[in-house]
Write an enzyme that holds these catalytic residues in place. Structure first.
Site, mmCIF file in Angstrom:
data_model
loop_
_atom_site.group_PDB
_atom_site.id
_atom_site.type_symbol
_atom_site.label_atom_id
_atom_site.label_comp_id
_atom_site.label_asym_id
_atom_site.label_seq_id
_atom_site.Cartn_x
_atom_site.Cartn_y
_atom_site.Cartn_z
ATOM 1 N N LYS A 101 9.818 74.643 3.599
ATOM 2 C CA LYS A 101 9.942 74.321 5.843
ATOM 3 C C LYS A 101 9.003 75.955 6.347
ATOM 4 C CE LYS A 101 10.777 69.602 6.880
ATOM 5 N NZ LYS A 101 9.717 69.221 7.455
ATOM 6 N N GLU A 123 10.855 71.073 16.868
ATOM 7 C CA GLU A 123 11.773 70.185 16.369
ATOM 8 C C GLU A 123 12.419 70.227 14.915
ATOM 9 O OE1 GLU A 123 8.315 69.599 15.516
ATOM 10 O OE2 GLU A 123 8.539 69.494 13.427
ATOM 11 N N SER A 389 11.560 69.714 -3.097
ATOM 12 C CA SER A 389 11.189 70.170 -1.668
ATOM 13 C C SER A 389 12.110 71.054 -0.740
ATOM 14 C CB SER A 389 10.763 69.118 -0.381
ATOM 15 O OG SER A 389 12.400 68.011 -0.460
HETATM 16 C C1 LIG Z 1 14.342 69.898 2.034
HETATM 17 C C2 LIG Z 1 13.166 68.614 2.865
HETATM 18 N N1 LIG Z 1 12.356 67.833 2.195
HETATM 19 C C3 LIG Z 1 11.670 67.474 2.887
HETATM 20 C C4 LIG Z 1 11.803 67.237 4.357
HETATM 21 C C5 LIG Z 1 10.559 65.503 4.670
HETATM 22 O O1 LIG Z 1 9.426 66.892 5.547
HETATM 23 P P1 LIG Z 1 7.720 66.542 5.155
HETATM 24 O O2 LIG Z 1 7.771 64.497 4.263
HETATM 25 O O3 LIG Z 1 7.139 66.436 5.509
HETATM 26 O O4 LIG Z 1 7.698 66.721 3.378
HETATM 27 C C6 LIG Z 1 12.742 67.802 5.083
HETATM 28 C C7 LIG Z 1 11.915 67.546 6.173
HETATM 29 O O5 LIG Z 1 13.349 68.034 6.757
HETATM 30 C C8 LIG Z 1 13.077 68.603 4.346
HETATM 31 O O6 LIG Z 1 14.198 69.512 4.975
#
Ligand SMILES: Cc1ncc(COP(=O)(O)O)c(C=O)c1O
Lengths: 406, 261
Positions: A101, A123, A389
């Protein structure tokens, strides 16, 4: 028809900002008139800055010095052995603040600074975007307010505390579904009240144009690094790139590295919730239908009357009834596929990765791991890149049962 | 009896108003399905134009009052089908023309062509859709314009001059001049720069101009009356209904004294 399909895909691969704000039939700008002028200004400014060498140099330096990029691409032999595959993890959990993020939050904060606004609003669902925004706002010296649903605040308490420590004002949202969707509703209401002085730092590739394009640009560093790292290791491109999809920002970021390589399959994993028939879930691309929410035309989980449905995922960052418009087009063009895994699959994957690799993944990222494992079962020996992620520290209280799942 | 409906009928109703026109917003099916008919009748008996709110789960341009009314209406089971059913019965006896106001997604889900047909059948004069800017309204205009139905355009203090000129001649019915940046339900302060902005809207517009968002008192209506053709009252009316007041009486008391006497 195939002609249009091919040219749409070519356009998508090229990646220029869509002049009409659309990804095929998806996207656009469905917002109150109050926001039109400010979105047009943001569109102009973001296109200008993302092509500006001075801005690009500043962004690159901050990615290195503040975020800690490039992040590692870790071979995962423990998982590889269990899955019968060659597995690599793109380690966004190693980013400052613990998830991808921050790539977006920092980029937009630099834009906000140049726009001369006096505050930032955002948000958050899992709290990762809130923490990233609080950190980025502090870095550029702007005050910041974060909206978070009360259910998420309970589920992700450590992140709530981190935001406050980083100087953000956190407003708990008790209206609507009290999760990410209501937090976006509230952040937009705040923004509409002072569109000129406030910068809305949206956390995924959703919302009105230019957000889906701009956020993607800031996240595509994930895929570009991963592609270079795969090649540098020898052995060439992966067979598949797998990422979880909430709004879709980490997935689009990873996919951008490989979208122009037709031999690399792109697989997005949505949240299937508990998985029973009729149980709520967040598998928007799998089960949704097109509609308009939060400023964009995109697949939504909605009822026959166009009312938005309540979603569920054990992963707060995936618990959202919409999805980025570019994913919808990638799906329609057959360039990416989207599947879902259940809460339980994700939990199993979290434990497996933790013990096999010594890496505790976020519950969101664990969905990608579970989806990759299932894909591996039908592709023995394949080379797999998984977008990790974020890290799972924020989920400890959910994992120990200290707080309920929803 | 409403003899005619559509864009032109709205304009005529505003022109025919004694003094400042009153456009009243009520959420469909609020506070109850059964009680709605009486409220609609009372409101249409006093107001010059009636806006019937179509509830949506995510009303992002609305403050707490209309958010709550929308939630209650949805819990009561309100749908566009239900609204058209009620209007099919009631529209012939309503004393003022009516429009629907709501977010785009429920209209989209209903089907745009079917929407045009249902509006004509129920003499619904037009739509107000706060999350549908003119730039995205092509498909809807295709179904509304051939039928003479209005897609009322909102303008706001942040609307640039060139856009203002475009918006004030588009859509039909009237121009909805939002008094402030922000959501519904506040209390509009109406400083001189707001009145100057409303004057600018008025001189750009060929259609009548109604000011809305945060209008809740007769003082405000009096202040606005020299600058616009009418006002829209929404949250304040819903709050009056919540207090158990007669909505017709509440509206009547908003009219400037000289006119209501
Ligand atoms: C660690 C992590 N992965 C994935 C996401 C999902 O978001 P996005 O689909 O935009 O990557 C989030 C959202 O808060 C997150 O904190």
């Amino acid at each position: 028809m195939t002609m249009t399909k091919n040219s749409l895909l070519a356009e998508l691969i090229e990646g220029a900002p869509p002049s009409d704000g659309r990804f095929g039939p998806y996207g656009g700008r469905f917002v109150p008139e109050t926001l039109m002028a400010v979105l047009q200004r943001l569109e102009r400014k973001s296109i200008e800055l993302l092509a500006d060498s001075g801005f690009k140099a500043e962004l690159k330096a901050e990615q290195r010095d503040f975020i800690g990029r490039p992040t590692a691409l870790s071979p995962a032999p423990g998982l590889g052995e269990r899955w019968g595959a060659e597995v690599y993890l793109k380690r966004e959990d190693l980013c400052h603040t613990g998830a991808h993020k921050i790539n977006n939050a920092l980029g937009q904060a630099l834009i906000a600074k140049r726009l001369g606004v006096s505050r930032i609003v955002a948000e958050t669902g899992a709290g990762q975007h809130g923490v990233a925004t609080a950190a980025a706002a502090a870095r550029v010296g702007l005050p910041c307010t974060v909206y978070m649903g009360v259910i998420d605040a309970r589920r992700q308490k450590p992140n709530l505390e981190r935001m406050k420590l980083l100087g953000a004002k956190v407003i708990l949202v008790e209206t609507g579904d009290q999760t990410l969707r209501s937090a976006i509703d509230e952040a937009m209401r705040d923004w509409v009240s002072d569109p000129d002085g406030t910068y809305y730092l949206l956390g995924s590739v959703v919302g009105p144009h230019p957000y889906p394009w701009m956020v993607r640009e800031f996240q595509s560093v994930i895929g570009h690094e991963a592609r270079n790292q795969m090649i540098a290791r020898g052995g060439g491109l992966p067979d598949v790139a797998v990422a979880c999809v909430g709004g879709g920002s980490n997935a689009i970021g990873l996919f951008r590295g490989f979208v122009g390589d037709p031999e690399v399959e792109l697989l997005g994993i949505e949240a299937g919730g508990r998985g029973g028939d009729g149980d709520p879930h967040s598998a928007t691309l799998g089960k949704g239908s097109p509609g308009v929410l939060h400023g964009a035309m995109t697949p939504l989980l909605q009822d026959a009357h166009g009312q938005i449905e309540d979603t569920h995922s054990i992963a707060p960052g995936l618990d959202y009834p919409g999805v980025g418009p570019e994913h919808a087009l990638l799906r329609d063009l057959g360039r990416a596929r989207y599947e879902s895994v259940t809460d339980d699959d994700a939990l199993d994957a979290l434990h497996e990765c933790s013990s096999a690799e010594g890496i505790l993944p976020a519950l969101e990222s664990s969905h990608a791991l579970a989806g990759a494992k299932r894909w591996a079962a039908s592709h023995p020996g394949a080379r797999i890149v998984v977008g990790l992620s974020g890290r799972g520290d924020k989920d400890i209280q959910l994992l120990t049962g200290e707080v309920p799942h929803d | 009896m409403t003899e005619s409906f559509g864009s032109a009928a709205i304009g005529e109703a505003i022109d025919a108003a004694s003094g400042t026109a009153l456009c009243a917003y009520i959420t469909a099916g609020y506070p109850s399905l059964d009680g709605f008919a009486d409220i609609l009748t009372a409101v249409a008996g006093t107001a010059d134009v009636v806006e019937i709110g179509v509830p949506f789960t995510d009303p992002m341009a609305d403050g707490l009052t209309i958010q709550r009314a929308s939630r209650v209406a949805l819990e009561n089971g309100v749908t566009l089908e239900w609204i058209f059913e009620v209007l099919g019965d009631m529209a012939p006896s309503l004393k003022a023309p009516h429009l629907l106001m709501g977010y785009y997604n429920p209209f989209l889900a209903f089907g745009l062509d079917r929407l045009g047909v249902a509006m004509t059948e129920t003499t619904t004069s037009g739509l107000i859709i706060p999350d549908l800017p003119i730039d995205e309204s092509g498909p809807l205009l295709e179904t509304l314009q051939p039928r003479g139905l209005a897609l009322v355009q909102l303008v706001t203090p942040t609307t640039p001059e060139d856009r203002l000129i475009r918006l004030t001649s588009a859509g039909g019915g009237f121009v909805y001049a939002v008094t402030t940046t922000g959501v519904t339900g506040g209390d509009a302060a109406l400083p001189t720069q707001t009145l100057a902005y409303l004057d600018r809207v008025g001189s750009a517009a060929s259609l009548p101009v109604l000011a809305g968002f945060g209008v809740r008192s007769r003082d405000q209506v009096e202040t606005l009356s020299g600058h616009v053709d009418g006002v829209v009252v929404g949250s304040a009316l819903i709050e009056a209904i919540d207090r158990g007041e007669d909505p017709g009486v509440f509206l009547e008391e908003l009219r400037p004294a000289a006119v209501s006497a």
